[in-house]
Design a protein around this motif. Structure first.
Motif, mmCIF file in Angstrom:
data_model
loop_
_atom_site.group_PDB
_atom_site.id
_atom_site.type_symbol
_atom_site.label_atom_id
_atom_site.label_comp_id
_atom_site.label_asym_id
_atom_site.label_seq_id
_atom_site.Cartn_x
_atom_site.Cartn_y
_atom_site.Cartn_z
ATOM 1 N N GLN A 30 2.887 100.458 -23.305
ATOM 2 C CA GLN A 30 2.867 101.767 -22.633
ATOM 3 C C GLN A 30 1.464 102.381 -22.620
ATOM 4 O O GLN A 30 1.285 103.551 -22.911
ATOM 5 C CB GLN A 30 3.861 102.723 -23.307
ATOM 6 N N GLN A 31 0.479 101.574 -22.268
ATOM 7 C CA GLN A 31 -0.902 102.051 -22.180
ATOM 8 C C GLN A 31 -1.434 102.023 -20.745
ATOM 9 O O GLN A 31 -2.629 102.245 -20.542
ATOM 10 C CB GLN A 31 -1.813 101.209 -23.080
ATOM 11 N N GLU A 32 -0.573 101.711 -19.773
ATOM 12 C CA GLU A 32 -0.961 101.633 -18.356
ATOM 13 C C GLU A 32 -2.109 100.644 -18.139
ATOM 14 O O GLU A 32 -3.008 100.868 -17.329
ATOM 15 C CB GLU A 32 -1.339 103.020 -17.820
ATOM 16 N N ILE A 33 -2.058 99.535 -18.865
ATOM 17 C CA ILE A 33 -3.099 98.504 -18.761
ATOM 18 C C ILE A 33 -2.840 97.668 -17.509
ATOM 19 O O ILE A 33 -1.727 97.206 -17.276
ATOM 20 C CB ILE A 33 -3.096 97.624 -20.025
ATOM 21 N N GLU A 34 -3.883 97.448 -16.714
ATOM 22 C CA GLU A 34 -3.757 96.678 -15.475
ATOM 23 C C GLU A 34 -4.265 95.252 -15.621
ATOM 24 O O GLU A 34 -3.890 94.390 -14.819
ATOM 25 C CB GLU A 34 -4.541 97.369 -14.348
ATOM 26 N N ARG A 35 -5.088 95.004 -16.619
ATOM 27 C CA ARG A 35 -5.664 93.661 -16.757
ATOM 28 C C ARG A 35 -5.717 93.259 -18.222
ATOM 29 O O ARG A 35 -6.044 94.074 -19.091
ATOM 30 C CB ARG A 35 -7.070 93.611 -16.152
ATOM 31 N N LEU A 36 -5.397 91.989 -18.465
ATOM 32 C CA LEU A 36 -5.434 91.439 -19.815
ATOM 33 C C LEU A 36 -6.819 90.853 -20.054
ATOM 34 O O LEU A 36 -7.200 89.838 -19.450
ATOM 35 C CB LEU A 36 -4.357 90.357 -19.948
ATOM 36 N N GLU A 37 -7.614 91.497 -20.960
ATOM 37 C CA GLU A 37 -9.002 91.091 -21.172
ATOM 38 C C GLU A 37 -9.448 91.424 -22.587
ATOM 39 O O GLU A 37 -8.822 92.230 -23.282
ATOM 40 C CB GLU A 37 -9.924 91.790 -20.162
ATOM 41 N N HIS A 38 -10.523 90.733 -23.003
ATOM 42 C CA HIS A 38 -11.246 90.983 -24.267
ATOM 43 C C HIS A 38 -10.473 90.598 -25.521
ATOM 44 O O HIS A 38 -11.093 90.410 -26.575
ATOM 45 C CB HIS A 38 -11.663 92.456 -24.391
ATOM 46 N N ILE A 39 -9.166 90.488 -25.467
ATOM 47 C CA ILE A 39 -8.410 90.245 -26.698
ATOM 48 C C ILE A 39 -8.740 88.872 -27.271
ATOM 49 O O ILE A 39 -8.831 88.702 -28.497
ATOM 50 C CB ILE A 39 -6.898 90.384 -26.431
ATOM 51 N N ASP A 40 -8.934 87.866 -26.424
ATOM 52 C CA ASP A 40 -9.216 86.516 -26.914
ATOM 53 C C ASP A 40 -10.588 86.415 -27.581
ATOM 54 O O ASP A 40 -10.841 85.482 -28.346
ATOM 55 C CB ASP A 40 -9.115 85.512 -25.765
ATOM 56 N N LYS A 41 -11.471 87.375 -27.337
ATOM 57 C CA LYS A 41 -12.796 87.361 -27.963
ATOM 58 C C LYS A 41 -12.832 88.173 -29.243
ATOM 59 O O LYS A 41 -13.554 87.835 -30.185
ATOM 60 C CB LYS A 41 -13.831 87.921 -26.988
ATOM 61 N N TRP A 42 -12.073 89.264 -29.295
ATOM 62 C CA TRP A 42 -12.140 90.181 -30.442
ATOM 63 C C TRP A 42 -11.082 89.889 -31.499
ATOM 64 O O TRP A 42 -11.310 90.175 -32.676
ATOM 65 C CB TRP A 42 -11.984 91.630 -29.956
#
Length: 473
Positions: A30-42
Motif C-alpha cells: 500500500q505504498q502506490e509503488i509503480e516500479r520494482l527497483e533498487h531492492i536487489d542492490k540494497w
C-alpha cells in the motif's frame, strides 16, 4: 505516485534497527509503488518480500535476490510472469492474486524454479480460461499447492495425459484475450486524448478565476470588482462553496461512470483520488487563517503580560532572601529542552514548546544573578531573580546599616591594635606560645592555713557537761 527509496526501506526496517543490507523481511504494501527497483542492490539477503496492493506493472530487478523464498505481488498491475527464472533459485511461494495476467503460457518460465511449491493465480483473467488448472499442474510439476488447494497425484497424471488438448485450448483463449486487451488499450488512449483536448479548450476560454469571457477586454476583472471582493469575504466563501459543490458533482459522476477493470482504470482511479486529495488540501489551506504573531512588547516599549501556553503560575516576593520567585506549573513529564527562560530587568519570558509566557516584574532584578530549575516532585519551573541593590544572604536576617561616628572609629582602631598583639613573629618562634597569648598579672599562690579549733571552756555559761558524751580529742 510512490517510488522505492532508501528512506522508505529504512522506515520499514525498524525491526532490524533500520539496517537494510542484512534485512531478511521487508513489507512495502500500500505504498502506490509503480516500479520494482533498487531492492536487489540494497537488500540482497531478503527472504520474504511483501509488495501487495501497489501499482507494479512488471516483475523486474529481482534476479540478485538469491535467498528469496516468498514473494507477494498480489493486487498489482502485472500482466505477465517473467524475470523470476534466473536468480530466484530459492523461491518456494509466489502470490500473484488479483493481477491482470492473461498470458497463461508465461508460467513456463517458472519451470526453472525447482523449489517452488505454492502458486496463487486466482483473480487473474487467465484463471477463467477453460483448462487453466490442468495446464498449470502439468506445466509446473514441482508444485504442491495451486490457489490454496493441494495438487493430488492422480490430478497431475490426468493433467499430463490431457496436456496437448488443453494447451491448444489455452493458446486460442490467450489469443482472444490479447486482441480484447489491445482494443481496451486503444479505447483508454482515445479517452485520455479527449480529456486532454477538453482540458486545453477550457484553459484557453476560461480566466484565472474560472469564469468564461467572450472578449479580451473582459478577461480581467475591473478594479471595482476587486475592491468588492476584498470588502466582501462572504462572496468569496460563496464561490468556495460553489466550487466545492462542482467538485462533488464531478466526483459523483466519475464514480458512477462505468469502466473496465484494467491496469489503466486502476491508474486512473488512483490519479483521481490523488487529485481529489490535493484539491481538499488546497481548500483547507485557504480556510486556515494565519494567526498574527503574538505581541510581547508594545509600540511604546512596555512589556505585556502574556500566557499563551495557559499555565498556572505564582509570583512571590521573598523578603527574607531579597528576591522574586516565579513558580510556573509546566507539565511534569515535559523535556527541559523544550523550555527557554529569558530574564530581563523588568520582566521574565519563558518559551514553552514555542509558546511565550511573559510576566512583568514588580521590581527591578539582576538577570545575571538569576537562576532557574525544575522541581523534582512536581516538575514545576522555579525562577529565582534577586532584586537590584539588595544583599542576598542565607537564612540569616539582613544586616542593618550602622552610622559611623568618631567614637566608633576610635573603638575600631583600639580593637585593631588589640588584634595586632595576638600576631606571632615567625622569626622568633616556629610555633606560637599558647600559654603567653593572654598576659595578666602574676599572682603568688597563697597557702591555706588551718583554722584553730575552738574548745569550749567550763567557764562558758552555755557549757553543759554531759557525762554520756565522750571527750573530744
Amino acid at each position: 505516485m510512490g517510488r522505492i527509496t532508501e528512506d522508505l526501506i529504512r522506515r520499514n526496517a525498524e525491526h532490524n534497527d533500520c539496517i537494510i543490507f542484512s534485512l531478511e523481511e521487508l513489507s512495502l504494501h500500500q505504498q502506490e509503488i509503480e516500479r520494482l527497483e533498487h531492492i536487489d542492490k540494497w537488500c540482497r539477503d531478503l527472504k520474504i518480500l511483501y509488495l501487495q496492493n501497489n501499482l507494479i506493472g512488471k516483475i523486474e530487478n529481482v534476479s540478485k535476490l538469491k535467498k528469496l523464498e516468498y514473494l507477494n505481488l498480489a493486487l498489482n498491475n502485472i500482466e505477465k510472469i517473467e524475470n523470476l527464472e534466473a536468480g530466484c533459485e530459492g523461491l518456494t511461494k509466489l502470490d500473484l492474486t488479483v493481477n491482470f495476467i492473461g498470458e497463461l503460457s508465461s508460467v513456463k518460465t517458472l519451470q526453472h524454479n525447482i523449489h517452488l511449491k505454492e502458486l496463487f493465480l486466482m483473480g487473474n483473467p487467465c484463471a477463467d480460461f477453460d483448462g487453466y488448472r490442468q495446464f498449470v499442474v502439468a506445466t509446473l510439476q514441482q508444485l504442491k499447492w495451486l490457489d490454496g488447494k493441494e495438487i493430488e497425484r492422480s490430478e497431475r497424471i490426468q493433467a499430463l495425459q490431457d496436456f496437448p488438448v488443453v494447451e491448444q485450448q489455452i493458446r486460442e483463449q490467450e489469443k482472444a484475450y490479447c486482441l480484447k486487451r489491445a482494443k481496451d488499450k486503444e479505447e483508454t488512449q482515445r479517452k485520455l486524448q479527449e480529456e486532454e483536448n477538453e482540458g486545453e479548450k477550457e484553459g484557453r476560454h476560461t480566466g484565472f478565476d474560472g469564469r468564461w469571457y467572450t472578449d479580451i477586454g473582459a478577461t480581467l476583472p475591473s478594479s471595482e470588482e476587486s475592491k468588492d471582493d476584498v470588502q466582501a469575504p462572504e462572496t468569496q466563501e460563496g464561490e468556495c462553496k460553489k466550487k466545492k459543490l462542482d467538485n462533488g458533482e464531478d466526483d459523483l459522476e466519475f464514480w458512477n461512470k462505468p469502466s473496465l477493470y484494467t491496469p489503466e482504470s486502476r491508474l486512473e482511479t488512483l490519479r483521481h483520488m490523488e487529485k481529489q486529495r490535493k484539491d481538499q488540501e488546497k481548500l483547507s489551506e485557504k480556510k486556515k487563517k494565519v494567526k498574527p504573531p503574538r505581541v510581547l512588547i508594545s509600540e511604546s516599549g512596555r512589556a505585556l503580560n502574556v500566557n499563551e501556553p495557559k499555565l498556572d503560575f505564582s509570583l512571590r516576593d521573598d523578603e527574607k532572601r531579597n528576591q522574586i520567585v516565579l513558580d510556573l506549573a509546566v507539565y511534569r513529564y515535559m523535556d527541559t529542552s523544550l523550555i527557554d527562560v529569558d530574564v530581563q530587568p523588568t520582566y521574565v519570558r519563558v518559551m514553552v514548546k514555542g509558546k511565550p509566557f511573559q510576566l512583568v516584574l514588580p521590581a527591578e532584578v539582576k538577570p545575571d544573578s538569576s537562576s532557574a530549575r525544575r522541581a523534582q516532585t512536581t516538575g514545576h519551573l522555579v525562577v529565582y531573580m534577586p532584586k537590584v541593590g539588595e544583599v542576598i544572604t542565607g537564612c540569616q536576617g539582613t544586616s542593618k546599616p550602622v552610622k559611623s561616628t568618631p567614637d566608633s572609629s576610635r573603638e575600631q582602631t583600639d580593637k585593631s591594635q588589640q588584634m595586632e598583639r595576638l600576631e606571632v613573629d615567625p622569626s622568633k618562634r616556629a610555633f606560637p606560645d599558647v600559654a603567653n597569648i593572654v598576659q595578666e598579672k602574676k599572682h603568688t599562690p597563697r597557702r591555706v592555713q588551718a583554722e584553730p579549733k575552738i574548745i569550749p571552756s567550763e567557764e562558758d555559761p552555755d557549757f553543759e557537761d554531759n557525762p554520756e558524751v565522750p571527750p573530744l580529742i
